[in-house]
Each structure stands twice: as C-alpha cells, then as structure tokens.
Design an enzyme around this catalytic site. Sequence first.
Site, PDB file in Angstrom:
ATOM      1  N   GLU A  42      -2.804  27.432  28.184  1.00 29.53           N
ATOM      2  CA  GLU A  42      -2.662  26.385  27.172  1.00 29.53           C
ATOM      3  C   GLU A  42      -3.885  25.472  27.193  1.00 29.53           C
ATOM      4  OE1 GLU A  42      -0.535  22.068  26.985  1.00 29.53           O
ATOM      5  OE2 GLU A  42       0.534  23.644  28.066  1.00 29.53           O
ATOM      6  N   THR A  71      -0.209  19.658  23.523  1.00 24.17           N
ATOM      7  CA  THR A  71      -0.312  18.340  22.912  1.00 24.17           C
ATOM      8  C   THR A  71      -0.454  18.496  21.393  1.00 24.17           C
ATOM      9  OG1 THR A  71      -1.492  17.680  24.941  1.00 24.17           O
ATOM     10  CG2 THR A  71      -1.305  16.035  23.234  1.00 24.17           C
ATOM     11  N   LYS A 131      10.630  21.937  27.345  1.00 21.12           N
ATOM     12  CA  LYS A 131       9.796  21.515  28.475  1.00 21.12           C
ATOM     13  C   LYS A 131      10.178  20.104  28.906  1.00 21.12           C
ATOM     14  CE  LYS A 131       5.325  19.404  28.157  1.00 21.12           C
ATOM     15  NZ  LYS A 131       4.030  19.368  27.455  1.00 21.12           N
ATOM     16  N   GLY A 161       3.415  16.811  37.338  1.00 20.37           N
ATOM     17  CA  GLY A 161       3.603  16.677  38.782  1.00 20.37           C
ATOM     18  C   GLY A 161       4.062  17.955  39.450  1.00 20.37           C
TER      19      GLY A 161
END
Length: 209
Positions: A42, A71, A131, A161
């Site tokens: 991605e 995004t 997601k 994270g």
Amino acid sequence: MTLDDLLADGAPPVCAILRGLRPEEALDMAAGLIEAGIRILEVPFNSPDPLKSIGAMQAEFGDRALIGGGTVLSVEAVDGLHGVGGRIMVTPNTDPQVIARGAQLGLELLPGFMTPSEAFAAIRAGARRIKLFPAARLGAAYVKAIRDVLPGHVGVWAVGGTGADTIGEWLAGGCEGIGVGGALYRPGDNAALVRDRGRALVAAWKAVA
C-alpha cells in the site's frame, strides 16, 4: 488477483504501508518486500506522487502482489487509483461514498473504523474487510469484543502500532491480518533494510500461524 487468492496461496496476512515512498525507489522497495514474502503493498496518497509509484509497481509486480493505495479520502482519489491499475483501496476512516465507489470499481476494500457504528456503515457500503485504526490504542481485547457482533464473513485487520512483536496477539484476538507502517518502512530507509524487516515479520507470522 484478489486478497482471498493471496491468502489461500499462503501469503502472510500482512499489508506493507509505504507512507512517504518516492517513485524512484518504488520498484526496488516492492521487489525487496515481495522477496521477503510480503505480497500486499500500500502506498498512501499522502506520499510523493503516489499514483506514479502505484502504477509502476502494478505494472512490474501485479501478477504476484496486491498493490494499491492508502489514505484514500475522496471518490476522485478512488478513480485515480483505479486508473493506474491499483487493486486494493485502504482508508483511515469510514466514508460510505468512497467505499461504495471502490466496490463499484471492483477494488479490494479495507476501510478504517473505530466504533461498531462505523464498522456497520462500512459493511453496508460494500466492505467485506475492515481496518481497526488506530489499533494499538484499543488492543486485541477490543477486536474480540467487536467480533461478537460483526457478521462472520467480515475480516478485521489491525493497523497502527502493529509489528512483528504483536502479530500473534492480533491474530489470536480475532484479526484476519495486520497492516504495518513505521515498524517496516520509514522515508529514507533503503530497500535491503526494509526487506530484512519484512523477513522478520513473515517469520513472526509463521511462528504463530
């Protein structure tokens, strides 16, 4: 090639998030990650000239990896992604219009959610996978809880994270896969370093799969 095809073929459920990738390094970076075993790539749209990178990677590696953009915040961005051959569309948020346009174009969808309301809005708009973002703030226990109310066919991915040290925790919590950004690639990292991090991620997945 679909995400279902990749996972059925034994590819690790890991999406490499290449935020900040420059077009001139895109092919080397993609080659290293694919060599490491990571086959979902991605390029976020807030990277330099993302469509150029995505198009080049798709032309070179589209027969062995699922390549697309992240995004993605507008219908126009969805159209641009489709126009260069991108196959997966990732968003940080739940925008039904963006999700529906991606579904209409036949893209693999991975829209972001945090709350149950957002999750169900994404599913209604056409998403089969969603997601959780930012995942580390909520933890694997949150995934376990939300999975109780989601349709069984919907896959949940954790992003934010995540990395080699936590992939087992997320999978055990009910996630289908994870997306990894800064723990895998940061602007300025060379392809060899990212390839080695990719190998460590794949090894971690194999240890818990």
